[in-house]
Design a protein around this motif. Structure first.
Motif, PDB file in Angstrom:
ATOM      1  N   ALA A  82       1.081  12.185  -6.864  1.00  0.00           N
ATOM      2  CA  ALA A  82       1.374  13.510  -7.403  1.00  0.00           C
ATOM      3  C   ALA A  82       1.347  13.412  -8.921  1.00  0.00           C
ATOM      4  N   LEU A  83       0.613  14.328  -9.569  1.00  0.00           N
ATOM      5  CA  LEU A  83       0.450  14.322 -11.010  1.00  0.00           C
ATOM      6  C   LEU A  83       0.914  15.652 -11.586  1.00  0.00           C
ATOM      7  N   SER A  84       1.513  15.589 -12.782  1.00  0.00           N
ATOM      8  CA  SER A  84       1.874  16.800 -13.503  1.00  0.00           C
ATOM      9  C   SER A  84       0.803  17.069 -14.548  1.00  0.00           C
ATOM     10  N   GLN A  85       0.272  18.296 -14.550  1.00  0.00           N
ATOM     11  CA  GLN A  85      -0.838  18.643 -15.425  1.00  0.00           C
ATOM     12  C   GLN A  85      -0.474  19.823 -16.325  1.00  0.00           C
ATOM     13  N   LEU A  87      -2.193  22.235 -19.628  1.00  0.00           N
ATOM     14  CA  LEU A  87      -3.483  22.570 -20.233  1.00  0.00           C
ATOM     15  C   LEU A  87      -3.430  22.571 -21.749  1.00  0.00           C
ATOM     16  N   PHE A  88      -2.307  23.035 -22.302  1.00  0.00           N
ATOM     17  CA  PHE A  88      -2.183  23.106 -23.763  1.00  0.00           C
ATOM     18  C   PHE A  88      -0.842  22.515 -24.178  1.00  0.00           C
ATOM     19  N   PRO A  89      -0.807  21.256 -24.598  1.00  0.00           N
ATOM     20  CA  PRO A  89      -1.957  20.354 -24.704  1.00  0.00           C
ATOM     21  C   PRO A  89      -2.366  19.819 -23.328  1.00  0.00           C
ATOM     22  N   PHE A  90      -3.631  19.402 -23.225  1.00  0.00           N
ATOM     23  CA  PHE A  90      -4.127  18.860 -21.967  1.00  0.00           C
ATOM     24  C   PHE A  90      -3.530  17.468 -21.775  1.00  0.00           C
ATOM     25  N   ALA A  91      -2.706  17.310 -20.745  1.00  0.00           N
ATOM     26  CA  ALA A  91      -2.045  16.026 -20.502  1.00  0.00           C
ATOM     27  C   ALA A  91      -1.766  15.871 -19.020  1.00  0.00           C
ATOM     28  N   THR A  92      -1.893  14.650 -18.544  1.00  0.00           N
ATOM     29  CA  THR A  92      -1.608  14.316 -17.154  1.00  0.00           C
ATOM     30  C   THR A  92      -0.558  13.215 -17.117  1.00  0.00           C
ATOM     31  N   THR A  93       0.512  13.446 -16.396  1.00  0.00           N
ATOM     32  CA  THR A  93       1.569  12.442 -16.270  1.00  0.00           C
ATOM     33  C   THR A  93       1.877  12.227 -14.789  1.00  0.00           C
ATOM     34  N   PRO A  94       2.247  11.014 -14.403  1.00  0.00           N
ATOM     35  CA  PRO A  94       2.538  10.748 -12.994  1.00  0.00           C
ATOM     36  C   PRO A  94       3.896  11.316 -12.580  1.00  0.00           C
ATOM     37  N   VAL A  95       3.975  11.811 -11.377  1.00  0.00           N
ATOM     38  CA  VAL A  95       5.227  12.310 -10.816  1.00  0.00           C
ATOM     39  C   VAL A  95       5.724  11.372  -9.721  1.00  0.00           C
ATOM     40  N   SER A  96       4.818  11.012  -8.808  1.00  0.00           N
ATOM     41  CA  SER A  96       5.199  10.131  -7.708  1.00  0.00           C
ATOM     42  C   SER A  96       3.958   9.486  -7.112  1.00  0.00           C
ATOM     43  N   GLY A  97       4.174   8.471  -6.309  1.00  0.00           N
ATOM     44  CA  GLY A  97       3.094   7.802  -5.594  1.00  0.00           C
ATOM     45  C   GLY A  97       3.637   7.235  -4.301  1.00  0.00           C
ATOM     46  N   GLU A  98       2.780   7.106  -3.311  1.00  0.00           N
ATOM     47  CA  GLU A  98       3.204   6.584  -2.012  1.00  0.00           C
ATOM     48  C   GLU A  98       2.232   5.523  -1.503  1.00  0.00           C
ATOM     49  N   ALA A  99       2.789   4.503  -0.871  1.00  0.00           N
ATOM     50  CA  ALA A  99       1.995   3.504  -0.156  1.00  0.00           C
ATOM     51  C   ALA A  99       2.528   3.461   1.271  1.00  0.00           C
ATOM     52  N   THR A 100       2.297   4.555   1.994  1.00  0.00           N
ATOM     53  CA  THR A 100       2.753   4.659   3.373  1.00  0.00           C
ATOM     54  C   THR A 100       1.934   3.708   4.249  1.00  0.00           C
ATOM     55  N   GLY A 101       2.629   3.040   5.156  1.00  0.00           N
ATOM     56  CA  GLY A 101       1.941   2.110   6.052  1.00  0.00           C
ATOM     57  C   GLY A 101       1.972   0.672   5.586  1.00  0.00           C
ATOM     58  N   SER A 102       2.457   0.429   4.362  1.00  0.00           N
ATOM     59  CA  SER A 102       2.567  -0.939   3.849  1.00  0.00           C
ATOM     60  C   SER A 102       3.986  -1.462   4.052  1.00  0.00           C
ATOM     61  N   SER A 103       4.119  -2.780   4.148  1.00  0.00           N
ATOM     62  CA  SER A 103       5.436  -3.361   4.394  1.00  0.00           C
ATOM     63  C   SER A 103       5.476  -4.816   3.973  1.00  0.00           C
ATOM     64  N   LEU A 104       6.645  -5.259   3.523  1.00  0.00           N
ATOM     65  CA  LEU A 104       6.895  -6.661   3.184  1.00  0.00           C
ATOM     66  C   LEU A 104       8.093  -7.154   3.989  1.00  0.00           C
ATOM     67  N   LEU A 105       7.942  -8.297   4.635  1.00  0.00           N
ATOM     68  CA  LEU A 105       9.035  -8.934   5.362  1.00  0.00           C
ATOM     69  C   LEU A 105       9.574 -10.084   4.515  1.00  0.00           C
ATOM     70  N   ILE A 106      10.853 -10.018   4.177  1.00  0.00           N
ATOM     71  CA  ILE A 106      11.510 -11.037   3.358  1.00  0.00           C
ATOM     72  C   ILE A 106      12.541 -11.723   4.244  1.00  0.00           C
ATOM     73  N   GLN A 107      12.428 -13.043   4.406  1.00  0.00           N
ATOM     74  CA  GLN A 107      13.296 -13.714   5.365  1.00  0.00           C
ATOM     75  C   GLN A 107      13.571 -15.160   4.986  1.00  0.00           C
ATOM     76  N   ASN A 108      14.625 -15.688   5.565  1.00  0.00           N
ATOM     77  CA  ASN A 108      14.934 -17.124   5.524  1.00  0.00           C
ATOM     78  C   ASN A 108      15.481 -17.506   6.891  1.00  0.00           C
ATOM     79  N   ASN A 109      16.075 -18.687   6.993  1.00  0.00           N
ATOM     80  CA  ASN A 109      16.544 -19.118   8.315  1.00  0.00           C
ATOM     81  C   ASN A 109      17.888 -18.512   8.694  1.00  0.00           C
ATOM     82  N   LYS A 110      18.421 -17.636   7.821  1.00  0.00           N
ATOM     83  CA  LYS A 110      19.704 -17.002   8.106  1.00  0.00           C
ATOM     84  C   LYS A 110      19.590 -15.509   8.389  1.00  0.00           C
TER      85      LYS A 110
END
Length: 251
Positions: A82-85, A87-110
């Motif tokens: 999602a971007l915020s736009q 026109l005067f002045p012309f500028a684009t800034t980020p609002v949000s981003g998603e990486a749906t479907g991705s995952s990290l498993l963090i583990q040890n023996n406990k």
């Protein structure tokens, strides 16, 4: 093909016309990127990877995530931005981003925890994820605070492309507690985790097409690590005593 490749630039142009010339008000554009070459690469810092290795903690990729660079760098396809736009002045800034479907498993023996379906909130500079432990899943959990090291760079040459860099990925207070509890980390780490820079996140988006990326939320499953029963622990203790006794008799 060409329609998909230029979808972003057409969306920006259409939105600008809808607001009309002379409008200084910002509009938010939500753009699906599942079929566009949009990647977020999370790279753990050398200090964090060394600490986790020494603590017996490993990180592995699940879902859309792809591991590389010795297992401490992970590429996660971006599925929406999602971007915020203005026109005067012309500028684009980020609002949000998603990486749906991705995952990290963090583990040890406990124990273990999983971070899935990542979200970037640029209003708060927070990376969120679905946090799963043996106790269950908390949606959109605040995991890392970050700094924007390289602001959003926008190019329309050959189609809309974006790139930016985030640094100083620091665990939030809630995430520190979750890591300590789920992984049963030694108590002295509670003082180190708030100071630990976990790494960087680089986002690169180009108009090239890609296929095979799922935009469905990843459902992680983390099971509890069974504790040894008191009788088993007693048996192991007696076996250890017997082993030491035999060694002494042998000498």
């Amino acid at each position: 093909m060409s329609t998909l490749k230029n979808r972003w630039i057409h969306t920006l142009a259409a939105s600008a016309l809808a607001w009309g010339a002379g409008s200084a008000q910002a509009i938010t554009l939500t753009l699906p990127t599942t079929l566009i070459d949009a990647e977020a690469t999370f790279k753990f810092s050398e200090m964090s990877s060394t600490l986790m290795t020494n603590m017996g903690v490993s990180v592995s990729a699940m879902g859309n995530t792809v591991a590389n660079d010795g297992g401490w760098s992970f590429m996660m396809p971006v599925t929406q931005v999602a971007l915020s736009q203005t026109l005067f002045p012309f500028a684009t800034t980020p609002v949000s981003g998603e990486a749906t479907g991705s995952s990290l498993l963090i583990q040890n023996n406990k124990g273990a925890l999983a971070l899935s379906n990542f979200e970037l909130d640029f209003k708060r500079n927070i990376l969120m994820a679905d946090l799963t432990t043996a106790a269950g899943t908390t949606k959109s959990f605040d995991v890392y605070a970050f700094k924007v090291d390289k602001d959003l760079h926008l190019s329309t040459t050959g189609g809309l492309s974006l790139d930016m860099s985030l640094t100083n990925m620091m665990l939030t207070t809630g995430a520190q507690g979750a890591f300590m509890s789920a992984l049963q980390l030694p108590s002295f780490l509670s003082a180190a985790l708030p100071l630990l820079d976990f790494g960087t996140l680089d986002v690169e988006i180009s108009p090239s097409l890609r296929f095979g990326v799922s935009d469905k939320p990843f459902m992680a499953n983390v099971t509890a690590v069974p504790e040894l029963s008191s009788s088993v622990m007693l048996g192991l203790g007696l076996a250890g005593i017997a082993f030491v006794s035999r060694r002494k008799l042998a000498h």
